[in-house]
Design a protein around this motif. Structure first.
Motif, mmCIF file in Angstrom:
data_model
loop_
_atom_site.group_PDB
_atom_site.id
_atom_site.type_symbol
_atom_site.label_atom_id
_atom_site.label_comp_id
_atom_site.label_asym_id
_atom_site.label_seq_id
_atom_site.Cartn_x
_atom_site.Cartn_y
_atom_site.Cartn_z
ATOM 1 N N CYS A 160 -10.478 2.348 -4.832
ATOM 2 C CA CYS A 160 -10.496 2.446 -3.407
ATOM 3 C C CYS A 160 -10.649 3.942 -3.419
ATOM 4 O O CYS A 160 -10.025 4.722 -4.493
ATOM 5 N N LYS A 169 -3.866 -0.979 -6.629
ATOM 6 C CA LYS A 169 -5.003 -0.447 -5.586
ATOM 7 C C LYS A 169 -4.843 0.921 -6.081
ATOM 8 O O LYS A 169 -3.910 1.843 -5.916
ATOM 9 N N ARG A 181 -6.234 16.227 2.599
ATOM 10 C CA ARG A 181 -5.644 15.513 3.358
ATOM 11 C C ARG A 181 -4.082 15.743 3.676
ATOM 12 O O ARG A 181 -3.462 16.333 2.719
ATOM 13 N N TRP A 232 0.026 0.059 -4.636
ATOM 14 C CA TRP A 232 -0.987 1.122 -4.419
ATOM 15 C C TRP A 232 -0.460 2.387 -5.268
ATOM 16 O O TRP A 232 0.671 2.618 -5.268
ATOM 17 N N GLY A 246 -11.833 4.387 1.258
ATOM 18 C CA GLY A 246 -12.575 3.135 1.526
ATOM 19 C C GLY A 246 -13.488 3.047 0.117
ATOM 20 O O GLY A 246 -13.196 3.242 -0.956
ATOM 21 N N ASP A 282 -6.064 4.484 -5.526
ATOM 22 C CA ASP A 282 -6.914 5.338 -4.446
ATOM 23 C C ASP A 282 -7.172 6.744 -4.745
ATOM 24 O O ASP A 282 -6.806 7.150 -5.768
ATOM 25 N N ASP A 317 -12.825 1.769 4.877
ATOM 26 C CA ASP A 317 -11.522 1.572 5.653
ATOM 27 C C ASP A 317 -11.917 1.123 7.115
ATOM 28 O O ASP A 317 -11.267 0.742 7.749
ATOM 29 N N ASP A 354 0.878 -1.366 0.019
ATOM 30 C CA ASP A 354 -0.024 0.124 -0.173
ATOM 31 C C ASP A 354 0.978 1.160 -0.071
ATOM 32 O O ASP A 354 2.111 1.115 -0.218
ATOM 33 N N ASP A 355 0.278 2.364 0.413
ATOM 34 C CA ASP A 355 0.846 3.676 0.432
ATOM 35 C C ASP A 355 2.183 3.710 1.081
ATOM 36 O O ASP A 355 2.560 2.937 2.117
#
Ligand code: DGJ
Length: 725
Positions: A509, A461, A425, A393, A512, A463, A531, A344-345
């Motif tokens: 994604c 993934k 964010r 990701w 979530g 996002d 999430d 992931d990230d």
């Protein structure tokens, strides 16, 4: 009979006789329209299939027809599906039928009815497409400016459905981050109910573009007439029910026109997204099963393919990606019997910015050599050595102002001219302007470049963690076009990606499940449901999400206890049993599990593999809703042949001396006997009284099953396999 009487009768009833009625049908449903040359297009009927006799009788039945695609004009006080400002500033339209075309495709028909205005060079085609086997009718509208000057569309819905007043209820989904897919059920009374989104990107975060319409009061799971409607668009939308002073609830669905009027150039055609409709006499469940079948067959990428069991690194390590950690997680996953590891990230950086916090480096998609000295090819090699696949990701439409990309292309971000961007964010993140073809090329290249980090990347993934906060484009001339052109730009990139990478699994994604819709799922194999991984809360989230989306597309992961976000402890069995009702995955650091926990998860993964085709491709029957306050929730999946089923039972609250209802199963063959085997039993637990025994489908569906519950055992759960003998 006087001539006048005959003329009046002809005006009222003649369309059937004159062959002006057009039907569009599926296996169980018929929709009837009236399309007489030179007259307005009318809607007559949508419901269970009509035979020839019923059709002949329809005109004299007393049913009231409605204009099929209400345009602004003649009764200007009414709610419209279409409103337009003509070049001379006039608002009124009068659309009359010009042409009807009907063509067949492999699973149904396409009915195209073209109307034009009786004064202006302006054309509107209403299109209806049937998916015969799946019982879905899609409708959309193609609006053409046939004149020499621009016209402005101020409302341009995809479709409209009049629903006769009665005890009509709607069930839609609302929520927030970590709490998506909550169900809101309400009666339709007077006035307007509007379900809408204006977030630009994360359009499914607070509401969703789907609704169930119960025609027999509060919609029930397995009985009653219910219509399901899904707008297939991944941009701003509005679904609205107008109940005024006539006999109908008027349902409209389309792109949200707020700050989004569309100027149609001469000769340009605007094609709205499709509105998918399904009618069932088997309640909410019947509609869901239709949508699931349609999704798997046509609208979820590779919807009929088996989904892999994966471990995603996010909740296990967050941004602290490190090569040895990735290696050990991959080994652990392989030991557990998993099939795919997703990093992931946190893996990327540029010379100037790194991703140690979620406030920098978005846009700079180089591999962070400090964290991954041997690069991604090494990781995919390690995955291969462990017999698993590898995924990664990205968040390619976004940028941090702390990135080299932002420094190079400040003109690429969505913002108002002359104003500083507003960040979300990390206080630094904003959205790239996908209306700009250069940005589309860039986003495609991000995907392409990441795919070329190793030839063995099997999964991406994708996002999306920010909304459009300032609806300004530094590229477009017409600022009102941003939301639509952004969405078109995104779809354009996704089409290009799928043309080049048809087989890579891609997860949708968006913090979530904030971007799930049938407008985007044709490009994605699955979506991250939420999430929120608390099993107790996932029961509610997955329940609502299953109204329209099949299990194969819903990513459901076993996480740690207590989970990250709700801090609510949950027994491992509940976490496993809830995650096993969708596309199973794991979202924790396996090294933090005890030996016993590892054994339980390993066995559960093995079990899931054996039931995977039933869960991912079977028919869903929701049995007891968590929203009904009965202390439990229960559902099951059944093969279309009714020879195998998997049953789930989750206790969702915990009281001393609690008494719980029996659960009647559904979807089985009443004549056949089914042998019951408990799945994922707790080690050392006493076998259930049903274990190894057979019961008829009739008994299981009419009498039901109950389970021993212990007062000292909160959040119990059971899973059963049923096999026809
Ligand atoms: C939000 C997603 O929903 C999470 O699963 C995770 O990928 C984070 N973003 C990473 O930043």
């Amino acid at each position: 009979m006087t001539k006048r009487f005959i003329l009046i009768m002809m005006a009222l009833l003649p369309a059937f006789a004159a062959g002006a009625y057009e039907t569009i049908s599926t296996a169980n449903n018929t929709m009837v329209l009236e399309a007489q040359q030179g007259r307005n297009l009318y809607f007559w009927y949508y419901g269970p299939s009509l035979g020839e006799k019923d059709l002949e009788a329809l005109a004299g039945s007393g049913l009231q027809r409605q204009v099929a695609y209400p345009f602004h004009g003649n009764e200007a006080y009414k709610e419209d599906a279409l409103s337009v400002v003509m070049p001379d500033g006039q608002l009124g339209l009068n659309l009359v039928v010009k042409e009807v075309r009907r063509t067949a495709w492999e699973d149904g028909e396409l009915l195209e009815i073209t109307c034009n205005d009786d004064i202006y060079p302006f054309e509107v085609k209403s299109v209806y497409k049937s998916y015969f086997k799946e019982n879905i009718i899609e409708t959309w509208t193609e609006i053409t400016n046939a004149g020499k000057k621009p016209v402005t569309l101020t409302r341009f819905d995809s479709g409209y459905l009049p629903i006769h007043v009665g005890d009509v209820w709607i069930s839609s989904q609302y929520g927030a981050w970590g709490n998506e897919g909550r169900i809101l059920t309400q009666p339709l009374c007077r006035d307007m109910v509007s379900i809408k989104s204006k977030y630009g990107t994360r359009v499914a975060s607070r509401t969703r573009s789907e609704v169930m319409i119960g025609l027999d009061g509060k919609p029930q799971e397995n009985t009653g007439r219910v219509i399901g409607a899904a707008l297939c668009w991944t941009g701003n939308y509005e679904l609205r029910f107008d109940t005024d002073n006539d006999n109908f609830h008027h349902f409209f669905a389309g792109i949200n026109p707020d700050n989004s009027a569309y100027t149609l150039a001469p000769r340009e055609t605007f094609v709205t997204p499709a509105l998918a409709l399904s009618y069932s006499v088997e309640g909410l469940g019947g509609v869901s099963r239709n949508f699931h079948r349609w999704g798997r067959n046509y609208k979820v990428h590779n919807g009929q393919k088996e989904r892999m069991i994966l471990l995603n690194s996010w909740e296990g390590v967050h941004l602290a990606i490190k090569q040895p950690l990735m290696e050990s997680m991959m080994k652990d996953l392989a030991d557990l019997g998993g099939e795919l590891f997703v990093m992931d990230d946190g893996w990327f950086a540029s010379e100037k910015y790194n991703r140690d916090k979620a406030n920098a480096a978005l846009g700079d998609w180089g591999v962070d050599a400090r964290k991954l000295p041997d690069g991604v090819q090494h990781l995919t090699d390690v995955a291969a050595q462990n017999g698993i696949k590898f995924g990664i990701w990205i968040e390619p439409e976004m940028v941090n102002c702390r990135s080299e990309l932002f420094e190079k292309h400040p003109d690429w971000v969505v913002k108002y001219q002359g104003r500083e961007p507003v960040y979300g964010r990390g206080g630094t993140q904003t959205v790239l302007d996908l209306s700009n073809p250069a940005v589309q090329d860039y986003v495609f290249k991000v995907f392409d470049d990441v795919m070329s980090l190793s030839k063995d990347i099997a999964y991406i993934k994708w996002d999306c963690n920010e909304d459009i906060r300032m609806d300004g484009s530094q590229y477009l001339k017409n600022q009102q076009h941003l939301y639509i052109e952004f969405t078109r730009g995104l779809l354009n990139v996704l089409q290009r990606i799928r043309a080049k990478y048809p087989d890579v699994v891609i997860q949708d994604c968006s913090s979530g499940g904030a971007r799930v819709s049938y407008g985007i799922m044709p490009y994605f194999d699955e979506f991250w449901t939420s999430d929120q991984t608390s099993a107790q809360q996932r029961i509610f989230i997955q329940w609502g999400t299953s109204y329209f989306y099949p299990a194969c597309a819903m990513a459901c992961h076993i996480s740690a206890s207590p989970d990250l976000h709700s801090a609510m402890p949950a027994p491992l069995k509940l976490r496993v049993d809830v995650a096993s009702s969708g596309r199973l995955g794991v979202e924790l650091q396996p090294s933090a599990m005890t030996v016993e926990e590892r054994k339980f998860v390993k066995d559960a993964i093995q079990t899931y593999k054996s039931i995977r085709p039933i869960v991912q491709q079977g028919d869903l029957y929701r049995l007891v809703s968590p929203y009904d306050g009965l202390g439990l929730a229960s559902l099951m999946y059944c093969t279309p042949e009714k020879d195998k089923a998997v049953f789930y039972w989750w206790k969702i609250d915990h009281h001393i001396n609690q008494h719980l209802t029996r659960v009647c199963l559904a979807g089985l063959d009443p004549e056949r006997s089914y042998k019951i085997t408990e799945l994922n039993p707790l080690p050392g637990a006493k076998p259930l009284c049903y274990e190894g025994k057979s019961f008829t489908g009739h008994f299981l569906m009419e009498t039901g099953v109950e389970f021993p519950i212990g007062d000292k055992k909160p959040w119990q759960s059971f899973m059963l396999l049923l096999e026809a003998q």
